[in-house]
Design a protein around this motif. Structure first.
Motif, short mmCIF file in Angstrom:
data_model
loop_
_atom_site.label_atom_id
_atom_site.label_comp_id
_atom_site.label_asym_id
_atom_site.label_seq_id
_atom_site.Cartn_x
_atom_site.Cartn_y
_atom_site.Cartn_z
N ILE A 4 0.84 -1.20 0.00
CA ILE A 4 0.00 0.00 0.00
C ILE A 4 0.87 1.25 0.00
O ILE A 4 1.86 1.34 0.71
N HIS A 5 0.50 2.18 -0.85
CA HIS A 5 1.27 3.42 -1.00
C HIS A 5 0.31 4.59 -0.80
O HIS A 5 -0.56 4.84 -1.63
N LYS A 6 0.42 5.28 0.31
CA LYS A 6 -0.47 6.40 0.59
C LYS A 6 -0.06 7.61 -0.24
O LYS A 6 1.12 7.90 -0.40
N VAL A 7 -1.05 8.31 -0.76
CA VAL A 7 -0.78 9.49 -1.58
C VAL A 7 -1.67 10.64 -1.15
O VAL A 7 -2.70 10.45 -0.49
N LYS A 8 -1.27 11.84 -1.53
CA LYS A 8 -2.06 13.04 -1.30
C LYS A 8 -2.40 13.63 -2.65
O LYS A 8 -1.53 13.81 -3.49
N ILE A 9 -3.67 13.92 -2.88
CA ILE A 9 -4.08 14.51 -4.15
C ILE A 9 -4.92 15.76 -3.90
O ILE A 9 -5.52 15.92 -2.85
N GLU A 10 -4.94 16.63 -4.89
CA GLU A 10 -5.71 17.86 -4.79
C GLU A 10 -7.20 17.56 -4.95
O GLU A 10 -7.60 16.57 -5.57
N ASN A 94 -14.91 25.48 -18.63
CA ASN A 94 -14.40 24.79 -17.45
C ASN A 94 -13.37 23.75 -17.88
O ASN A 94 -13.51 23.14 -18.94
N PHE A 95 -12.35 23.54 -17.07
CA PHE A 95 -11.28 22.63 -17.43
C PHE A 95 -11.61 21.20 -17.04
O PHE A 95 -11.81 20.89 -15.86
N TYR A 96 -11.68 20.32 -18.04
CA TYR A 96 -11.93 18.90 -17.82
C TYR A 96 -10.78 18.08 -18.38
O TYR A 96 -10.15 18.46 -19.37
N ARG A 97 -10.53 16.94 -17.75
CA ARG A 97 -9.51 16.01 -18.23
C ARG A 97 -9.82 14.62 -17.71
O ARG A 97 -10.76 14.43 -16.91
N LEU A 98 -9.06 13.64 -18.17
CA LEU A 98 -9.16 12.31 -17.60
C LEU A 98 -8.55 12.31 -16.20
O LEU A 98 -7.61 13.07 -15.94
N PRO A 99 -9.03 11.46 -15.32
CA PRO A 99 -8.42 11.39 -13.98
C PRO A 99 -7.06 10.72 -14.05
O PRO A 99 -6.80 9.88 -14.92
N THR A 100 -6.18 11.11 -13.13
CA THR A 100 -4.98 10.31 -12.95
C THR A 100 -5.39 8.98 -12.32
O THR A 100 -6.50 8.84 -11.77
N GLU A 101 -4.50 8.01 -12.38
CA GLU A 101 -4.80 6.72 -11.79
C GLU A 101 -5.05 6.84 -10.29
O GLU A 101 -5.95 6.21 -9.74
N ALA A 102 -4.27 7.69 -9.63
CA ALA A 102 -4.45 7.89 -8.19
C ALA A 102 -5.79 8.53 -7.88
O ALA A 102 -6.47 8.14 -6.91
N ASP A 165 -2.73 8.42 -17.12
CA ASP A 165 -1.36 7.99 -16.91
C ASP A 165 -0.85 6.99 -17.94
O ASP A 165 -1.62 6.18 -18.47
N ILE A 166 0.44 7.04 -18.15
CA ILE A 166 1.16 5.96 -18.81
C ILE A 166 1.33 4.83 -17.80
O ILE A 166 1.53 5.08 -16.61
N TYR A 167 1.24 3.59 -18.25
CA TYR A 167 1.27 2.45 -17.34
C TYR A 167 2.69 2.03 -17.02
O TYR A 167 3.56 1.97 -17.89
N ASN A 168 2.91 1.74 -15.74
CA ASN A 168 4.17 1.16 -15.29
C ASN A 168 3.85 0.20 -14.15
O ASN A 168 3.11 0.54 -13.23
N ASP A 169 4.40 -1.01 -14.22
CA ASP A 169 4.06 -2.05 -13.23
C ASP A 169 4.28 -1.59 -11.80
O ASP A 169 3.45 -1.82 -10.92
N ASP A 170 5.42 -0.97 -11.54
CA ASP A 170 5.77 -0.61 -10.17
C ASP A 170 5.82 0.89 -9.95
O ASP A 170 6.60 1.40 -9.15
N LYS A 181 1.48 11.19 -10.79
CA LYS A 181 0.98 11.01 -12.15
C LYS A 181 2.15 10.56 -13.01
O LYS A 181 3.25 11.10 -12.91
N ASN A 182 1.91 9.57 -13.81
CA ASN A 182 2.97 9.02 -14.65
C ASN A 182 2.80 9.56 -16.06
O ASN A 182 2.00 9.07 -16.85
N ASP A 183 3.57 10.59 -16.38
CA ASP A 183 3.50 11.18 -17.72
C ASP A 183 4.83 11.01 -18.45
O ASP A 183 5.18 11.78 -19.33
N GLY A 184 5.60 9.98 -18.06
CA GLY A 184 6.87 9.72 -18.69
C GLY A 184 6.72 8.87 -19.94
O GLY A 184 5.69 8.89 -20.61
N ALA A 185 7.77 8.10 -20.24
CA ALA A 185 7.76 7.27 -21.44
C ALA A 185 7.10 5.93 -21.15
O ALA A 185 7.17 5.40 -20.05
N GLY A 186 6.45 5.37 -22.16
CA GLY A 186 5.82 4.07 -22.01
C GLY A 186 4.89 3.78 -23.17
O GLY A 186 4.38 4.69 -23.82
N ASP A 187 4.64 2.50 -23.43
CA ASP A 187 3.86 2.10 -24.59
C ASP A 187 2.37 1.96 -24.31
O ASP A 187 1.57 2.03 -25.24
#
Length: 241
Positions: A4-10, A94-102, A165-170, A181-187
């Protein structure tokens, strides 16, 4: 999915329902673009709708006969879902977007730490989700099952939902705990939530999987992929993604 990884989001708002064909067709047809209001500096965004790319013309009927009126839109790529959010932003100011995974998991859990937002017993899933055991091999109209305690419907089933997000296993093992948010490289791109063809395990709040973001093809499961939008409580991050 662990540890489990606790996070803080706006703070943010999330759509009560998955985006339906009724709304997505307006984006596909673009006939109402000429009705874009004139916005002022008080709006979160002020974007000319003519600058937003339209949806790719589908080569088949993309509901595959499962229903249109009141049913969740499916078969769009992740990019198509993002472009819809940009179009909706330009049409409303109004600003809309997809949610981050978190953000998605936070909303799905609705304050719980159990396997599902309603507890740990998968026998109760019939009350909250359309999934493999009760869907009759098709998605269903949105909002027909019980919502979670925050009033969000179909988070555990009906269609799986694209995230930003871009998907990453870990990813969460090494990400920041502050608005991850994972906005790096990935397929591949993240999808969350079970769908009409999912078993009980894939409907859990923590279940995560991914898909290539390219051309929608029913053979690869896009007939079970949709999305819903989020809007931030403040406009501090109102940049189109």
């Amino acid at each position: 999915e662990g540890p489990i990884h606790k996070v803080k989001i706006e703070a943010f708002w999330m759509a009560k329902y998955e985006t339906t064909w009724d709304l997505y067709h307006l984006f596909m047809e673009r006939k109402i673009d000429k009705k874009q209001p004139k916005f002022d500096s008080k709006n979160e965004v002020n974007i000319d709708v003519d600058g937003i790319s339209g949806a790719t013309t589908p080569y088949v009927e993309m509901s595959f006969g499962m229903g249109i009126d009141g049913y969740p839109a499916i078969s769009m790529t992740q990019l198509g879902a993002k472009k819809f959010c940009q179009w909706l932003s330009s049409m409303t100011g109004n600003f809309y977007r997809l949610p981050t995974e978190a953000e998605w998991e936070y909303a799905c859990r609705a304050g719980t730490a159990t396997a599902y937002s309603f507890g740990d017993d998968p026998k109760l899933l019939d009350d909250y989700a359309w999934y493999k055991n009760n869907s009759n091999e098709s998605y269903q109209k949105v909002g027909k099952k019980k919502p979670n305690s925050w009033g969000l419907y179909d988070m555990h089933g009906n269609v799986s939902e694209w995230c930003n997000d871009i998907y990453n296993d870990d990813f969460y093992g090494k990400s920041s705990s502050d608005n991850p948010k994972n906005d790096g490289a990935g397929d591949e791109r993240v999808l969350r939530g079970g769908n009409w063809d999912s078993d009980e395990g894939m409907c859990r709040s923590s279940a995560r999987f991914s898909e290539a973001p390219g051309l929608a093809d029913v053979c690869f499961g896009y007939d079970a992929y949709g999305f819903r939008c989020v809007r931030l409580l403040t406009d501090g991050e109102a940049t189109l993604q």
